[in-house]
Each structure stands twice: as structure tokens, then as C-alpha cells.
Design an enzyme around this catalytic site. Structure first.
Site, PDB file in Angstrom:
ATOM      1  N   ASP A   1       0.858  -1.179   0.000  1.00  0.00           N
ATOM      2  CA  ASP A   1       0.000   0.000   0.000  1.00  0.00           C
ATOM      3  C   ASP A   1       0.900   1.237   0.000  1.00  0.00           C
ATOM      4  O   ASP A   1       2.126   1.132   0.044  1.00  0.00           O
ATOM      5  CB  ASP A   1      -0.957  -0.032   1.189  1.00  0.00           C
ATOM      6  CG  ASP A   1      -0.229  -0.044   2.517  1.00  0.00           C
ATOM      7  OD1 ASP A   1       1.012   0.114   2.529  1.00  0.00           O
ATOM      8  OD2 ASP A   1      -0.894  -0.211   3.548  1.00  0.00           O
TER       9      ASP A   1
ATOM     10  N   ASP B   1      -3.064   7.990  -1.690  1.00  0.00           N
ATOM     11  CA  ASP B   1      -4.401   8.575  -1.799  1.00  0.00           C
ATOM     12  C   ASP B   1      -4.820   9.163  -0.461  1.00  0.00           C
ATOM     13  O   ASP B   1      -4.132   8.988   0.544  1.00  0.00           O
ATOM     14  CB  ASP B   1      -5.417   7.522  -2.258  1.00  0.00           C
ATOM     15  CG  ASP B   1      -5.564   6.390  -1.257  1.00  0.00           C
ATOM     16  OD1 ASP B   1      -4.620   6.160  -0.470  1.00  0.00           O
ATOM     17  OD2 ASP B   1      -6.614   5.718  -1.254  1.00  0.00           O
TER      18      ASP B   1
ATOM     19  N   ASP C   1      -7.454  -7.812  -0.224  1.00  0.00           N
ATOM     20  CA  ASP C   1      -6.579  -7.993   0.937  1.00  0.00           C
ATOM     21  C   ASP C   1      -7.405  -7.680   2.158  1.00  0.00           C
ATOM     22  O   ASP C   1      -8.351  -6.882   2.091  1.00  0.00           O
ATOM     23  CB  ASP C   1      -5.394  -7.028   0.905  1.00  0.00           C
ATOM     24  CG  ASP C   1      -5.795  -5.640   1.382  1.00  0.00           C
ATOM     25  OD1 ASP C   1      -6.449  -4.921   0.604  1.00  0.00           O
ATOM     26  OD2 ASP C   1      -5.502  -5.289   2.533  1.00  0.00           O
TER      27      ASP C   1
ATOM     28  N   GLY D   1       1.076   3.680   2.226  1.00  0.00           N
ATOM     29  CA  GLY D   1       1.388   4.261   3.523  1.00  0.00           C
ATOM     30  C   GLY D   1       0.343   5.236   3.995  1.00  0.00           C
ATOM     31  O   GLY D   1       0.278   5.557   5.183  1.00  0.00           O
TER      32      GLY D   1
ATOM     33  N   GLN E   1     -11.434   7.101  -5.480  1.00  0.00           N
ATOM     34  CA  GLN E   1     -12.113   7.455  -4.232  1.00  0.00           C
ATOM     35  C   GLN E   1     -13.521   7.975  -4.557  1.00  0.00           C
ATOM     36  O   GLN E   1     -14.030   7.685  -5.643  1.00  0.00           O
ATOM     37  CB  GLN E   1     -11.281   8.494  -3.456  1.00  0.00           C
ATOM     38  CG  GLN E   1     -10.016   7.906  -2.816  1.00  0.00           C
ATOM     39  CD  GLN E   1     -10.310   7.014  -1.619  1.00  0.00           C
ATOM     40  OE1 GLN E   1     -11.442   6.937  -1.121  1.00  0.00           O
ATOM     41  NE2 GLN E   1      -9.275   6.275  -1.172  1.00  0.00           N
TER      42      GLN E   1
END
Lengths: 366, 366
Positions: free
Chosen positions: A95, A149, A266, A97, A189
Site C-alpha cells: 500500500d 491517496d 486484501d 502508507g 475514491q
């Protein structure tokens, strides 16, 4: 598009939209739909890489935030990269972070430049930018990096959702410019708002990412709010790239999302629940500490795929947990990941063999 | 003598007195000299039985006190015995419970009848007699039970050593009468006093035990006081039965004791040290957390026998410990037990091939 990654769509179920595919990575082929066990700090808690191999996983997730803080991505780079560091031959996705910065650290402040935060380890003030996130993921040497993001919490106002989306879009472009090697996925998003999801998908999917993720779900909202977002957003993603639903989830949510055309998942659930004595079975989750198992010589689930499940009885696992023996969490983790591995295997088989109704029926109590 | 146990003396090194032998048990043959990993609560901490098999161990030790309290020997019996409960195909020896009563519980009071104590788990008042110890070990179904003894602490007065020895002798007879099935070993006490060790060995070795142990060493005394006791007491034990030095120990102490004619060892050191980041190597113990390993891509010990040592670098193990990941203790435990397994293998080989000097030279820094 990265030369290192190639998605091969094998078939699409005409009745459900479920996709059977393969992701070819520099570290092997990943059969999709797939589930990625979460190896937060360069290990799936309690397991070695040989255990993940034995369970049949081909792709795992690790966390940029955690590894960036400790042991540090520069160190991992000097030692030959994350694959070598944790001795994992399969593929790795990290990912960006961003999610951990939001959920774990203190005093985070988002500006257009990046996000300022204090380490949850020692309070050190740090600054994560799209460029920094790419640098860390480059140094880790992972097969698939995620763009930085802004993942707003649930609930959030429409204004917050709009702002998070626009920031995500601006950072997406910078991430693409900064990523030096390996594949990079963009993130859509937009919260629970269909028009924002549409706008975000329009923007993100025009960029030359190697795959696309739906972010901002599984952030605390009820399942009945999550599913419509997935159902709406998944078909907005390109057919010729992998589609990843971040942070999901429950077996039923995975089955639903695969129907919507998602390829990758995940979630910390199977591993975290295992450490809290909770086991996935075909009859739903069971509490391994419950008195009913005290003298039960068999496995919790006669259909368990865990290779050692015939070896270790429910009574023994209960004893291990009661006695706070570390082997308890290990056995439960192996059990739950074996459950997820089989779930994904049977999902892939159901798509190949037009057996979706049977699959849903089979897992209806799981 | 129990029909289930037979000791076969293969050879004795004429220069050192070291014995190469085999203990035939209902759960397989144990090559001696041997080391028993300690599986206190029915598991060697962090490991499954398949791990112990892979390391080549044939006999493990488990603790009567702990298993008697939790999950309870009657439950283990109903579930088919300890072998089945923990899924261990090899042989099992249990201690009598006496040592933990002395070291862990509160308010212990020894009378001729037995020892009254309070459980370290919940303070319940309990009473352990020789008959009760045999009942628990019978119910666990172990291959080798140990007689209940009184193991005085170090230092203790001569009067205390005498009293402990006499109590041990009275209980030895009662243990032999009470043991229903399987082998039983007697224990020689007598502290650091040669005349008492002689008296105790005379008494105990006249009884029809299946093997004999030296107890009351490794209870806190310095190594230089331990070795003379072993040197004096080991030859007092019958040649045709296994000889077991309880609770020892350091690699150098094991090598010394094998020279004195000891066949069996147990110790928490390799497993406990592993959980405290301390690794056995041919150059002595090393601290896996030390800064020197931070960027070391190789194993701590190029001669490590741990099957995964090429897989997991010193840098990775240090990271796991720093990040408090459970995999760290597991890897270190495997590493240390592999060291002990090799030590015993090379000891056996040295006796067979008249290579004792080379062995002592090889392990002089270990």
C-alpha cells in the site's frame, strides 16, 4: 504501463460478471480472483514465507508505512529488496502508507504537498508525499506499488469526500511521474456518492496505471453501504487491467465483489481474527476458546483445508490459547488463511465451470 | 522393570567413559546421548510437533505440574493421552511435578505424605503426593515418568540436603508401587556432598527403576560446583540403564557430562534463550538484537543447522525481534534447537568414531 506487469483475462462469467484471470509479475503468475495475506511488517504474523508458500499464496501485501519506519526502506534496499529480506519468492504489493498515516499516527495534517504526521513508534515528525511514497516502494522493490491517496473515514461529509477525491487525483499524477520501476496502481475514491465515484473513475482510469483499485471502502461503514459502492464502481474500471478492492474482507463480501468483477483482495481479518481465537469455518466463525471444544478431538471444521488440521484437535488448540502458548495463534492463522485460500480457489473454479450458484450456496453460512 | 523400555549400550569410549546407546520406547528408538527439548505445556514454545520431527528429536520432555493444572491429566487421558493431544509421534518423558511445585507455587509445605502448595495460576490449594504424581503421569500416558523427589535449592545446609534425600528415598518406593504403566526413573539426590550422593545412589539404584537420574544439580550453583557432582555421581549409576542428568544445560556442561557417562539431558536454555534473542553459535551465544546484525545478509552462524537459516538473514531476524513479530521467537527457537540437535549428533558420532578430542576442540567456543 510497466513492462513488469501483464493482466490476462481468461474468461468472464456471462451471468455474474465475475472474471477469471492471471496477473503476470516479475515474481510469478497470480491466479485471480486472489486474496493477499497481509504481512504488515515484512511477515504475516506468526508465519514464515515457507508457510505462505505451502498454503499456495502467490501474492502478499505489505505495508509501506510500517516498513518505511522500521527497518527503513533504504536498509531493505541495501539488503536486496523486500523479497530477499523476507525470503518470499512470490509477488508483493505494498500500500502507499497513506492509510496507516491516517489510522495510526498522531497529528496528521494533509496539504497539497503531502501529509505531515508523527510516527506511532516514537513520535518523530515525518512528512509523506507522493514522491516519498514512491521512493519507499521503489526501495522495497515490490512488484505492485499503490498510489498515495486520501482515504476519508466513515462517516464523512460530502465536502470531505470531494476534497479527498481531488487530493487523490492530484497525487495520482505525481505518483505516476515519481514511480521509477515496477507496476503502479491508481485508486478511485469518492466515498458512498455515485457521482463522485464516477468522476474519480473517469479521472483515474485515464491515467496510465497498471491496475486500478477501489479505495475508501471497508473503513467502518456497514456492509449494506459497502456493497452498492462496489457494485457501482467496479464496472467503471477498465476490463484489461486488474481490479483491486482494498481492505475487503468478509467471505461474503469477497463473493459479492467477485460477482461485480473484482480480481484482488486484501484484509487483516483472517490473520487478526486468528490471534483473537476466531476461526473461519463453513458454518461461520467459531470461538476456539469456547467450552464446547474442551474435549473435542476433531477439527473445528471437517472441511478445513489447513494441512495440519487432522493433527491438531480443537481441544488442543483451546488448550494452547488458554495457556497463552504462541503455537495457538500460529495454528489458528494457518487455519484461517487455508480457509481463504480455498475460498479463492473455489471462486476461480466456479467461474471456470459455471458453478456460481453452487458456490454461493456452499458458502452461505461461512 | 517396565516391559516398554529397554536400554541398549552400543559402546563405551575407553578413554572418556562416554556411552553410545539406544533407548527403545513404545514410541520409537532414541539414540543416546540425547537432548530433550522442553515442551512445558504440551508444546515446545512457538513450535509444532512437525517442527520437532523435522529437527530430528526423538524424545521430548513435558511438565507434569503444568499439564496437571491445565488442561488436567484426566482430560488428556480421555482424549487419548499426551502423544495424541499434542500430535507427537516420538517418545515423551515427564518430570514429577516436584520441581515446579518448589519453584513456581506459593505456600508449599513438605510432609512425609506429600507437598501442599497453591497453584501459581489461581492460588487453589493442592496436594501432590508420590501416588498423585504417578497418577498424573499415567494419565498423560508418557513413555518415561520421573519419581517425585525433593530437590533442595542452592545453597542449602547439609541438614536440608540430608532431609531432602531421605524424603526422596521414601517417596521413590511409593512411586514404584504406584506407577501403573510405562517406565519410571528414580532420582539420586544428595546435593554437593559426595557421601550423600553415594548413599543416595546406593539406595535408589537397588530399586527396580527403568533408568536413573541425577537430580538437584543445575539449581543455581556455579558450574565449577556442578561438574564434580556429575563426575562423582554418574559412575555410581548402573551401566545397563539410561542415565539422565536433569536440567543440564550449557553445551560445555553437556559435553562434560557425556564424558562422565550421562545419556540424557533436558534444559530450557535453547528455547528460553531464543525468546530472549540469544542464539547459540559455534563462536558462543550472540545477541540477535545487536546493531552489528542490522545489515548482515547472512546467517549468524555459517555452520547453522537450522534448515531455514539460509532463508532468514541475521538482519531479518533482528528486524522481527525489533518489531516484536512472533516469527522472531520461532526462527530463533528453531535455530537454537538445531544447534543442540547437531551437538548431540556430533557427540554420538565422536563416541562411535573415537573423535572426542576433535569434538571438544570444535565446540570449545560454543
Amino acid at each position: 504501463m510497466s513492462e513488469g506487469l501483464h493482466y490476462e483475462l481468461l474468461s468472464t462469467c456471462p451471468r455474474t460478471g465475475a472474471r477469471r484471470g492471471r496477473i503476470h509479475t516479475p515474481h510469478g503468475t497470480v491466479e485471480t480472483p486472489c486474496f493477499m495475506p497481509v504481512g504488515t511488517q515484512g511477515t504475516v504474523k506468526t508465519l514464515g514465507s515457507e508457510d505462505l508458500e505451502a498454503l499456495g499464496f502467490e501474492l502478499i501485501l505489505s505495508n509501506t508505512y510500517h516498513l518505511g519506519l522500521r527497518p527503513g526502506s533504504e536498509l531493505v534496499d541495501r539488503l536486496g529488496g523486500l523479497h530477499k529480506f523476507m525470503s518470499w519468492k512470490g509477488a508483493i504489493l505494498t500500500d502507499s502508507g497513506g492509510y496507516q498515516v491516517m489510522s495510526l499516527s498522531n497529528m496528521r495534517k494533509i496539504t497539497d504537498e503531502g501529509v505531515r504526521f508523527k510516527s506511532h513508534l516514537d513520535g518523530t515528525e515525518m512528512f509523506l508525499t507522493p514522491e516519498q511514497s514512491m521512493k519507499i516502494q521503489d526501495e522495497l522493490g515490490v512488484d505492485i506499488a499503490m498510489a498515495l491517496d486520501v482515504c476519508p473515514p466513515y462517516p464523512c461529509s460530502r465536502d470531505e469526500a470531494v476534497a479527498a477525491m481531488h487530493q487523490t487525483h492530484r497525487w495520482a499524477t505525481r505518483c505516476l511521474e515519481a514511480r521509477k520501476k515496477g507496476a503502479l496502481f491508481g485508486i478511485v475514491q469518492g466515498g458512498v456518492h455515485e457521482d463522485l465515484r464516477q468522476e474519480s473513475a473517469d479521472f483515474i482510469t485515464k491515467l496510465p496505471f497498471d491496475g486500478f483499485a477501489i479505495g475508501g471502502v471497508s473503513v467502518g461503514e456497514p456492509t449494506e453501504m459497502q456493497r452498492p459502492v462496489v457494485k457501482f464502481a467496479a464496472p467503471l474500471l477498465p476490463k484489461d487491467k486488474p481490479r483491486y478492492l482494498m481492505g475487503v474482507g468478509h467471505p461474503q463480501d469477497i463473493i459479492h465483489a467477485v460477482r461485480c468483477g473484482i480480481d484482488m483482495f486484501d484484509c487483516v481479518l483472517p490473520t487478526r481474527q486468528a490471534r483473537h481465537h476466531s476461526l473461519y469455518t463453513m458454518q461461520g466463525r467459531v470461538n476456539a476458546m469456547a467450552q464446547k471444544w474442551a474435549e473435542y478431538n476433531g477439527p473445528h471444521d471437517p472441511e478445513s483445508m489447513f494441512p495440519q488440521s487432522e493433527r491438531y484437535s480443537a481441544a488442543y488448540l483451546r488448550h494452547l490459547f488458554k495457556a497463552k502458548e504462541p503455537l495457538g495463534a500460529r495454528i489458528a492463522t494457518l487455519h484461517n488463511l487455508a480457509f481463504y485460500a480455498r475460498l479463492m480457489q473455489e471462486i476461480r473454479s466456479a467461474i471456470e465451470n459455471d458453478g456460481w450458484e453452487e458456490l454461493e450456496e456452499r458458502y452461505k453460512n461461512a
